[in-house]
Design a protein around this motif. Sequence first.
Motif, PDB file in Angstrom:
ATOM      1  N   HIS A 142       0.843  -1.198   0.000  1.00 31.89           N
ATOM      2  CA  HIS A 142       0.000   0.000   0.000  1.00 31.89           C
ATOM      3  C   HIS A 142       0.876   1.246   0.000  1.00 31.89           C
ATOM      4  N   ASN A 143       0.416   2.285  -0.690  1.00 33.74           N
ATOM      5  CA  ASN A 143       1.132   3.562  -0.695  1.00 33.74           C
ATOM      6  C   ASN A 143       0.355   4.597   0.104  1.00 33.74           C
ATOM      7  N   PHE A 144       1.060   5.349   0.934  1.00 32.13           N
ATOM      8  CA  PHE A 144       0.399   6.335   1.783  1.00 32.13           C
ATOM      9  C   PHE A 144       1.144   7.653   1.789  1.00 32.13           C
ATOM     10  N   HIS A 145       0.391   8.746   1.968  1.00 31.66           N
ATOM     11  CA  HIS A 145       1.017  10.011   2.349  1.00 31.66           C
ATOM     12  C   HIS A 145       1.661   9.796   3.719  1.00 31.66           C
ATOM     13  N   CYS A 146       2.848  10.376   3.920  1.00 38.17           N
ATOM     14  CA  CYS A 146       3.548  10.174   5.196  1.00 38.17           C
ATOM     15  C   CYS A 146       2.733  10.675   6.386  1.00 38.17           C
ATOM     16  N   ASN A 147       1.935  11.722   6.175  1.00 37.22           N
ATOM     17  CA  ASN A 147       1.227  12.310   7.322  1.00 37.22           C
ATOM     18  C   ASN A 147       0.140  11.415   7.909  1.00 37.22           C
ATOM     19  N   HIS A 148      -0.238  10.335   7.208  1.00 32.17           N
ATOM     20  CA  HIS A 148      -1.238   9.423   7.783  1.00 32.17           C
ATOM     21  C   HIS A 148      -0.649   8.540   8.874  1.00 32.17           C
ATOM     22  N   LEU A 149       0.691   8.402   8.846  1.00 32.85           N
ATOM     23  CA  LEU A 149       1.325   7.446   9.758  1.00 32.85           C
ATOM     24  C   LEU A 149       0.991   7.709  11.218  1.00 32.85           C
ATOM     25  N   SER A 150       0.885   8.986  11.589  1.00 33.73           N
ATOM     26  CA  SER A 150       0.625   9.298  12.993  1.00 33.73           C
ATOM     27  C   SER A 150      -0.829   9.039  13.382  1.00 33.73           C
ATOM     28  N   GLU A 151      -1.752   9.218  12.460  1.00 31.45           N
ATOM     29  CA  GLU A 151      -3.177   9.041  12.782  1.00 31.45           C
ATOM     30  C   GLU A 151      -3.666   7.614  12.539  1.00 31.45           C
ATOM     31  N   ALA A 152      -3.001   6.897  11.622  1.00 32.48           N
ATOM     32  CA  ALA A 152      -3.522   5.596  11.195  1.00 32.48           C
ATOM     33  C   ALA A 152      -3.356   4.545  12.282  1.00 32.48           C
ATOM     34  N   LYS A 153      -4.313   3.616  12.300  1.00 37.16           N
ATOM     35  CA  LYS A 153      -4.226   2.473  13.214  1.00 37.16           C
ATOM     36  C   LYS A 153      -3.581   1.319  12.482  1.00 37.16           C
ATOM     37  N   VAL A 154      -2.880   0.496  13.254  1.00 34.59           N
ATOM     38  CA  VAL A 154      -2.263  -0.692  12.690  1.00 34.59           C
ATOM     39  C   VAL A 154      -3.178  -1.877  12.995  1.00 34.59           C
ATOM     40  N   CYS A 155      -3.398  -2.728  12.011  1.00 34.36           N
ATOM     41  CA  CYS A 155      -4.308  -3.869  12.194  1.00 34.36           C
ATOM     42  C   CYS A 155      -3.845  -4.744  13.352  1.00 34.36           C
ATOM     43  N   GLY A 156      -4.776  -5.054  14.262  1.00 32.11           N
ATOM     44  CA  GLY A 156      -4.469  -5.889  15.417  1.00 32.11           C
ATOM     45  C   GLY A 156      -4.284  -7.352  15.060  1.00 32.11           C
ATOM     46  N   SER A 157      -4.477  -7.700  13.798  1.00 38.13           N
ATOM     47  CA  SER A 157      -4.272  -9.075  13.356  1.00 38.13           C
ATOM     48  C   SER A 157      -2.998  -9.193  12.534  1.00 38.13           C
ATOM     49  N   CYS A 158      -2.915  -8.459  11.417  1.00 47.06           N
ATOM     50  CA  CYS A 158      -1.803  -8.669  10.488  1.00 47.06           C
ATOM     51  C   CYS A 158      -0.759  -7.556  10.539  1.00 47.06           C
ATOM     52  N   GLY A 159      -1.063  -6.437  11.201  1.00 45.28           N
ATOM     53  CA  GLY A 159      -0.076  -5.373  11.323  1.00 45.28           C
ATOM     54  C   GLY A 159      -0.065  -4.381  10.178  1.00 45.28           C
ATOM     55  N   SER A 160      -0.930  -4.566   9.181  1.00 46.26           N
ATOM     56  CA  SER A 160      -0.960  -3.598   8.082  1.00 46.26           C
ATOM     57  C   SER A 160      -1.728  -2.350   8.528  1.00 46.26           C
ATOM     58  N   ILE A 161      -1.584  -1.253   7.793  1.00 46.73           N
ATOM     59  CA  ILE A 161      -2.283  -0.030   8.160  1.00 46.73           C
ATOM     60  C   ILE A 161      -3.772  -0.182   7.843  1.00 46.73           C
ATOM     61  N   VAL A 162      -4.607   0.208   8.794  1.00 45.39           N
ATOM     62  CA  VAL A 162      -6.050   0.069   8.616  1.00 45.39           C
ATOM     63  C   VAL A 162      -6.583   1.254   7.818  1.00 45.39           C
ATOM     64  N   ILE A 163      -7.183   0.960   6.676  1.00 44.52           N
ATOM     65  CA  ILE A 163      -7.750   2.006   5.830  1.00 44.52           C
ATOM     66  C   ILE A 163      -9.232   2.124   6.186  1.00 44.52           C
ATOM     67  N   PRO A 164      -9.622   3.270   6.782  1.00 38.43           N
ATOM     68  CA  PRO A 164     -10.979   3.399   7.322  1.00 38.43           C
ATOM     69  C   PRO A 164     -12.069   3.178   6.280  1.00 38.43           C
ATOM     70  N   THR A 165     -11.780   3.518   5.016  1.00 41.89           N
ATOM     71  CA  THR A 165     -12.815   3.456   3.983  1.00 41.89           C
ATOM     72  C   THR A 165     -12.751   2.168   3.169  1.00 41.89           C
ATOM     73  N   SER A 166     -11.946   1.215   3.599  1.00 40.64           N
ATOM     74  CA  SER A 166     -11.749   0.010   2.785  1.00 40.64           C
ATOM     75  C   SER A 166     -13.022  -0.810   2.664  1.00 40.64           C
ATOM     76  N   THR A 167     -13.089  -1.623   1.597  1.00 39.24           N
ATOM     77  CA  THR A 167     -14.119  -2.638   1.440  1.00 39.24           C
ATOM     78  C   THR A 167     -13.379  -3.963   1.390  1.00 39.24           C
ATOM     79  N   PRO A 168     -13.713  -4.979   2.179  1.00 45.87           N
ATOM     80  CA  PRO A 168     -14.634  -4.917   3.321  1.00 45.87           C
ATOM     81  C   PRO A 168     -14.182  -3.921   4.392  1.00 45.87           C
ATOM     82  N   ARG A 169     -15.132  -3.549   5.215  1.00 51.15           N
ATOM     83  CA  ARG A 169     -14.891  -2.574   6.279  1.00 51.15           C
ATOM     84  C   ARG A 169     -13.987  -3.122   7.375  1.00 51.15           C
ATOM     85  N   PRO A 170     -13.161  -2.250   7.953  1.00 54.19           N
ATOM     86  CA  PRO A 170     -12.430  -2.676   9.140  1.00 54.19           C
ATOM     87  C   PRO A 170     -13.397  -2.862  10.320  1.00 54.19           C
TER      88      PRO A 170
END
Length: 173
Positions: free
Chosen positions: A21-49
């Motif tokens: 996944h590619n991200f703007h650097c500024n999301h790193l501080s606000e983004a949550k890390v998945c409690g299962s796989c460790g990837s960054i959780v995308i709030p608008t993803s389908t399926p939903r987090p």
Amino acid sequence: MKCDYCNLEINGQYYIDSWGHNFHCNHLSEAKVCGSCGSIVIPTSTPRPVRLDDGRSICGNCSTDAILNDWQMNRCINAVYEFYKRGKISFPRQNIKFTLVNENKIVKNALGFTSSIGNRYTVKLLLGLNKTIMCSVITHELMHIHLHQIDVVDLLTKQENEGICEVASFFSL
Ligand SMILES: [Zn+2]
Ligand SMILES: [Zn+2]
Ligand SMILES: [Zn+2]
């Protein structure tokens, strides 16, 4: 190139996680890390987090097969018992109790944890792991129990014990 987090164009510096996944650097501080796989959780993803009671978020990819109840957990456990049966390893199943726990009830950063009193075992498993990760954690924890059963735990160093359990869980995937 679009940012996978906010879907806006990326110009300049960006961040790539281990899932590509590619991200703007500024999301790193606000983004949550998945409690299962460790990837960054995308709030608008389908399926939903999914958001868990203990504050963890589970990413969209993991949320489709996250283990959230005993029925789902037992299916994983049975699959792992079958895996070991093929390798002629059996367990005193009636003496092994599995429980799904949230993050506050398990050793920090652990996905699973086994404790024993004599020949009785309690295996704690972290709620919300996706099925693949959960099965590999169960395989790892059951190998600890097997090593205990055949009485070799104290003949090996801690690293050797962990190493054998990791190898077992690798082969179960
Ligand atoms: Zn962005
Ligand atoms: Zn995930
Ligand atoms: Zn271990």
